[in-house]
Design an enzyme around this catalytic site. Structure first.
Site, PDB file in Angstrom:
ATOM      1  N   GLU A   2     -16.455  10.025  73.538  1.00 46.19           N
ATOM      2  CA  GLU A   2     -17.166  11.311  73.461  1.00 46.19           C
ATOM      3  C   GLU A   2     -18.601  11.036  73.017  1.00 46.19           C
ATOM      4  OE1 GLU A   2     -15.360  14.324  70.976  1.00 46.19           O
ATOM      5  OE2 GLU A   2     -17.158  15.570  71.017  1.00 46.19           O
ATOM      6  N   ASP A  34     -11.252   8.131  72.839  1.00 46.74           N
ATOM      7  CA  ASP A  34     -12.277   8.218  71.783  1.00 46.74           C
ATOM      8  C   ASP A  34     -12.013   7.375  70.536  1.00 46.74           C
ATOM      9  OD1 ASP A  34     -13.124  10.062  73.606  1.00 46.74           O
ATOM     10  OD2 ASP A  34     -13.017  11.792  72.283  1.00 46.74           O
ATOM     11  N   LYS A  89     -14.555  17.660  74.865  1.00 47.37           N
ATOM     12  CA  LYS A  89     -13.319  17.224  74.226  1.00 47.37           C
ATOM     13  C   LYS A  89     -12.344  16.694  75.271  1.00 47.37           C
ATOM     14  CE  LYS A  89     -15.059  18.723  70.402  1.00 47.37           C
ATOM     15  NZ  LYS A  89     -15.898  17.744  69.692  1.00 47.37           N
ATOM     16  N   GLN A 113       9.288  23.767  74.344  1.00 48.64           N
ATOM     17  CA  GLN A 113       9.595  24.583  75.524  1.00 48.64           C
ATOM     18  C   GLN A 113       9.925  23.705  76.742  1.00 48.64           C
ATOM     19  OE1 GLN A 113       6.975  28.234  75.830  1.00 48.64           O
ATOM     20  NE2 GLN A 113       5.737  27.006  74.404  1.00 48.64           N
ATOM     21  N   VAL A 137      -7.648   9.596  69.431  1.00 47.45           N
ATOM     22  CA  VAL A 137      -7.985  10.567  68.391  1.00 47.45           C
ATOM     23  C   VAL A 137      -8.908  11.651  68.953  1.00 47.45           C
ATOM     24  CG1 VAL A 137      -7.728   8.867  66.567  1.00 47.45           C
ATOM     25  CG2 VAL A 137      -9.974   9.157  67.604  1.00 47.45           C
ATOM     26  N   CYS A 168      -9.249  16.059  71.022  1.00 46.84           N
ATOM     27  CA  CYS A 168      -9.516  15.442  72.328  1.00 46.84           C
ATOM     28  C   CYS A 168      -8.260  14.947  73.040  1.00 46.84           C
ATOM     29  CB  CYS A 168     -10.548  14.333  72.177  1.00 46.84           C
ATOM     30  SG  CYS A 168     -12.177  14.999  71.786  1.00 46.84           S
ATOM     31  N   LYS A 227     -17.677  11.014  78.155  1.00 47.85           N
ATOM     32  CA  LYS A 227     -17.435  12.442  78.324  1.00 47.85           C
ATOM     33  C   LYS A 227     -18.244  13.233  77.303  1.00 47.85           C
ATOM     34  CE  LYS A 227     -13.144  12.407  75.569  1.00 47.85           C
ATOM     35  NZ  LYS A 227     -13.486  13.340  74.500  1.00 47.85           N
TER      36      LYS A 227
HETATM   37  C1  C5J Z   1     -12.193  14.081  69.226  1.00 46.77           C
HETATM   38  C2  C5J Z   1     -13.408  15.594  67.811  1.00 46.77           C
HETATM   39  N1  C5J Z   1     -12.339  12.918  69.878  1.00 46.77           N
HETATM   40  N2  C5J Z   1     -12.387  15.729  66.965  1.00 46.77           N
HETATM   41  N3  C5J Z   1     -13.332  14.743  68.861  1.00 46.77           N
HETATM   42  O1  C5J Z   1     -11.091  14.518  68.966  1.00 46.77           O
HETATM   43  O2  C5J Z   1     -14.423  16.208  67.626  1.00 46.77           O
END
Ligand code: C5J
Length: 230
Positions: free
Chosen positions: A74, A26, A134, A204, A159, A164, A131
């Site tokens: 996205e 994204d 997320k 972990q 990002v 995401c 997509k």
């Molecule tokens: C992504 C969002 N790409 N933060 N989307 O992280 O809404």
């Protein structure tokens, strides 16, 4: 087998580069530039730009080493038929999904704001996954593309770290992929969430995957035997 070893936490990870894909999540104008979806939610979008240069350097090294590179975006259909009402209604945005902003309709496929920033634009036949959610696996053909290319490991960048990127790493981990996240190739509007998100991945014993940085990963890729010569 073109094998590299990458310093990482919780421990170094060995990767067969022929079975490893880079997934850039994204890196769209809607998240990185003023007037897009991220800004409409009240975020300081300049915070995400720090991931662009490391992603660009990593992309160059990955392409040179012959890794599969996949990009995600996205966004939604222009009629918003794939946008859940709960997603459109959430938050207190100045512009909602589908509204007309300075880069076109917010988070709508085909609009200027929906596309990937120039510095990281896909090259050649690199797959681009559109997509609606997320995670990059839900309601997409990403899993088929990875399985058909015999991919076992994902290098996940982009990002935002805790949204995401994290959702995709979790989805991938549950599907059996080993995920390596170069932390400086990711960014968040909320820096403490970025840091905590990375720690959660490697905690972990690496419950969701491994965390490294672009310098260590690029050094390992630069030492990789070229796939054709392997
Ligand atoms: C992504 C969002 N790409 N933060 N989307 O992280 O809404």
């Amino acid at each position: 087998m073109p094998r590299i070893e990458v310093p990482a936490v919780p421990e170094p990870i060995a990767l067969d580069t022929a079975r490893t894909a880079v997934v850039i999540i994204d890196m769209q104008r809607d998240f990185l530039e003023p007037g897009g979806f991220g800004a409409s939610l009240g975020n300081d979008v300049s915070l995400l730009r720090k991931a662009v240069a490391p992603c660009r350097a990593l992309l160059a090294a990955a392409r040179a080493a012959g890794l599969l590179v996949i990009h995600t975006r996205e966004g939604h259909r222009p009629d918003l038929s794939d946008a859940p009402p709960a997603k459109i209604a959430r938050g207190a945005p100045s512009l909602r999904i589908g509204d007309l902003g300075p880069m076109g309709r917010i988070l709508v496929r085909g609009e200027v704001g929906h596309d990937i920033v120039d510095e990281l634009y896909p090259e050649g036949d690199e797959p681009v996954i559109d997509k609606p959610g997320k995670g990059a696996f839900w309601a997409t053909d990403l899993h088929s593309i990875l399985v058909n290319r015999y991919i076992e490991n994902l290098i996940v960048c982009g990002v935002t770290t805790e949204v995401c990127v994290h959702t995709t790493v979790r989805e991938a981990n549950d599907r059996g992929f080993r995920c390596l996240v170069p932390g400086d190739c990711c960014a968040s509007y909320i820096p403490e969430f970025h840091e905590t998100g990375l720690r959660m991945i490697a905690a972990q014993g690496g419950i969701f995957g491994w965390v490294t940085d672009s310098a260590a990963l690029i050094a390992a890729l630069d030492s990789a035997p070229l796939r054709a010569a392997a």
